[in-house]
Enzyme design. Structure first.
Site: not given
Ligand SMILES: NC(=O)c1ccc[n+]([C@@H]2O[C@H](COP(=O)([O-])OP(=O)(O)OC[C@H]3O[C@@H](n4cnc5c(N)ncnc54)[C@H](O)[C@@H]3O)[C@@H](O)[C@H]2O)c1
Length: 447
Positions: A207, A253, A263, A331
């Site tokens: 990843k 590109l 990310c 973000r």
């Molecule tokens: N956003 C993207 O495009 C993307 C793509 C691939 C991977 N990721 C990865 O996926 C992960 C999540 O990203 P995201 O953008 O969805 O984040 P986000 O901030 O949109 O969502 C995370 C959620 O988790 C909740 N949370 C935190 N602790 C918790 C707990 N103990 N119990 C229940 N809920 C809890 C928060 O309230 C929040 O709503 C990250 O590691 C990110 O790097 C994100």
């Protein structure tokens, strides 16, 4: 199968809704009670095309529900996904894993029967080992496997990406966990899906290596764009010329204001920290992080120079605030750094974004004026700055804009328009990496 999705953000909600659409029963859990209340009312807390429809359909079919407390959902689940945030840790750039470990501890308390705990959040190599240790320490008798299954979806095209992925990576050496993961993704295997099984650590690294590689590609073409401006070449033609080579490929590109989003910035930084600690620094990625940081400020300088160098009291109409189109995610958006820099120089900002303004208001100074559309933003402006290439900005009426603006200046940081067209319309035009040459063949810094 029964799935509990812990964390209902961009990744958790999309993955949960798509697993439900495959026919599994999914409970999406989030600590944020307001978010869960919205979802229960049928509202979607984020903007992601098509998500409202898929959530509504699966709720109506009884396959998707929501909860603040994870206990009941985890107790019944065959697979529990951890999809919580892993932001940059303040100070040192490491991934902040506190949400992941907090979720693991709660899962440990609730799990019953054989449960596969799947880390979908982007986490540094070795995090799966620690998640397993946390759970085994809390519940030595728990029958669990801890698996890595990183997510590759892109915001703005998340549902399509989840349902038609290039590959699904699953990191586990455990045959029982492998079987559960195969069952979960089986509906996709009808499309001869490339399911790639690796060790847990390899999966975690895939990843980060993938995101870092894409960030390198973007940063490479951005530096080539700077060179194009100096030597009178056109970066779009360079990109096409190299992208047609299959070994290179045409994606990622597009020269622009630098990468942002939830990310790439944090993942490139976290990978450099992991590598430094392992004694094998990734110097290419370290350089990419540094080059991308200064690029955003260079874009603000472009605006200043398009206005002749003195901008105090002048007004910029900024079109596009989110880090890319079709999302409300602000973000690390380049717009944040660019707008801050322009405000510091004494400019006034009139901004418009189709979906990002609510989030932007939380992150930008109160001095920014938000408007109802591109033409309203342009009223009385000294220049128009396109930062994000929303479709709504691709066919602007420049005759109308020219009448609304104090002076006709366009800084197009996404190269949407053509320099010759803009000149014909009477606009002073700046874009990215499209240098020109004069009659004597010397490079002219310009459009
Ligand atoms: N956003 C993207 O495009 C993307 C793509 C691939 C991977 N990721 C990865 O996926 C992960 C999540 O990203 P995201 O953008 O969805 O984040 P986000 O901030 O949109 O969502 C995370 C959620 O988790 C909740 N949370 C935190 N602790 C918790 C707990 N103990 N119990 C229940 N809920 C809890 C928060 O309230 C929040 O709503 C990250 O590691 C990110 O790097 C994100």
């Amino acid at each position: 199968m029964r799935v509990a999705m812990i964390g209902t953000g961009y990744v958790g909600l999309v993955s949960g809704a798509c697993f439900a659409d495959f026919g599994h029963h999914v409970t999406c859990v989030d600590k944020d009670a307001q978010k869960i209340a919205m979802l229960e009312r049928g509202e979607i807390p984020i903007f992601e095309p098509g998500l409202d429809d898929i959530v509504a359909r699966n709720r109506a079919a009884g396959r998707l529900d929501f909860a603040v407390d994870l206990t009941a959902a985890v107790r019944e689940a065959d697979a529990v996904f951890i999809a919580v945030g892993t932001p940059s840790r303040r100070g040192d750039g490491h991934a902040d894993l506190s949400y992941v470990y907090a979720a693991a501890r709660e899962i440990a308390e609730a799990a019953q029967g054989y449960t596969v705990v799947v880390t979908k959040s982007t986490v540094p190599v070795g995090t799966g080992d620690e998640v397993e240790r946390v759970i085994r320490e809390a519940r030595p008798e728990a029958d669990i496997s801890v698996v890595s299954n990183p997510e590759f979806l892109r915001e703005g095209a998340a549902i399509e990406d989840f349902k038609r992925p290039d590959r699904i990576v699953v990191g586990t050496d455990d045959p029982r966990a492998r079987e559960v993961m195969t069952q979960l993704y089986r509906p996709l295997s009808l499309n001869s899906l490339p399911l790639l099984f690796t060790s847990r650590r390899t999966s975690e690294l895939i990843k980060y290596a993938g995101n870092a590689f894409l960030a390198v590609k973007i940063t490479f073409i951005n530096e080539i764009a700077d060179l194009c401006e100096q030597v009178g070449a056109n970066v779009q033609e360079v990109a096409r010329g190299i992208g047609l080579d299959n070994r290179i490929g045409s994606k990622f590109l597009h020269a622009g204001p630098g990468y942002g989003g939830s990310c790439f910035p944090k993942d490139t930084l976290a990978l450099t920290r992991t590598a430094q600690e392992a004694g094998t620094p990734l110097r290419i990625v370290e350089t990419v992080v540094a080059v991308n940081d200064v690029r955003k400020l260079a874009m603000a300088k472009k605006v200043v120079s398009a206005l002749g160098g003195e901008v105090r009291g002048k007004t910029a109409a900024v079109l596009g605030l989110t880090f890319k189109p079709n999302t409300d995610d602000m973000r690390e958006s380049p717009a944040l750094s660019i707008i801050h820099a322009l405000l510091d120089k004494g400019m006034k900002i009139r901004a418009f974004d189709p979906e990002g303004m609510e989030e932007a208001k939380k992150l930008l100074p109160a001095a920014v004026t938000y408007t109802g559309g591109a033409y309203e933003a342009a009223e009385g402006a000294d220049c128009l700055v396109i930062i994000t290439e929303w479709d709504a900005f691709r066919a602007l009426d420049f005759e109308r804009l020219r009448k609304l603006m104090t002076q006709p200046v366009l800084v197009d940081l996404r190269n949407i328009y053509r320099p010759d067209e803009m000149t014909a319309l009477g606009f002073a035009y700046e874009s990215v990496g499209r240098g020109t040459t004069g009659a004597d063949g010397a490079a002219i810094h310009g459009a």
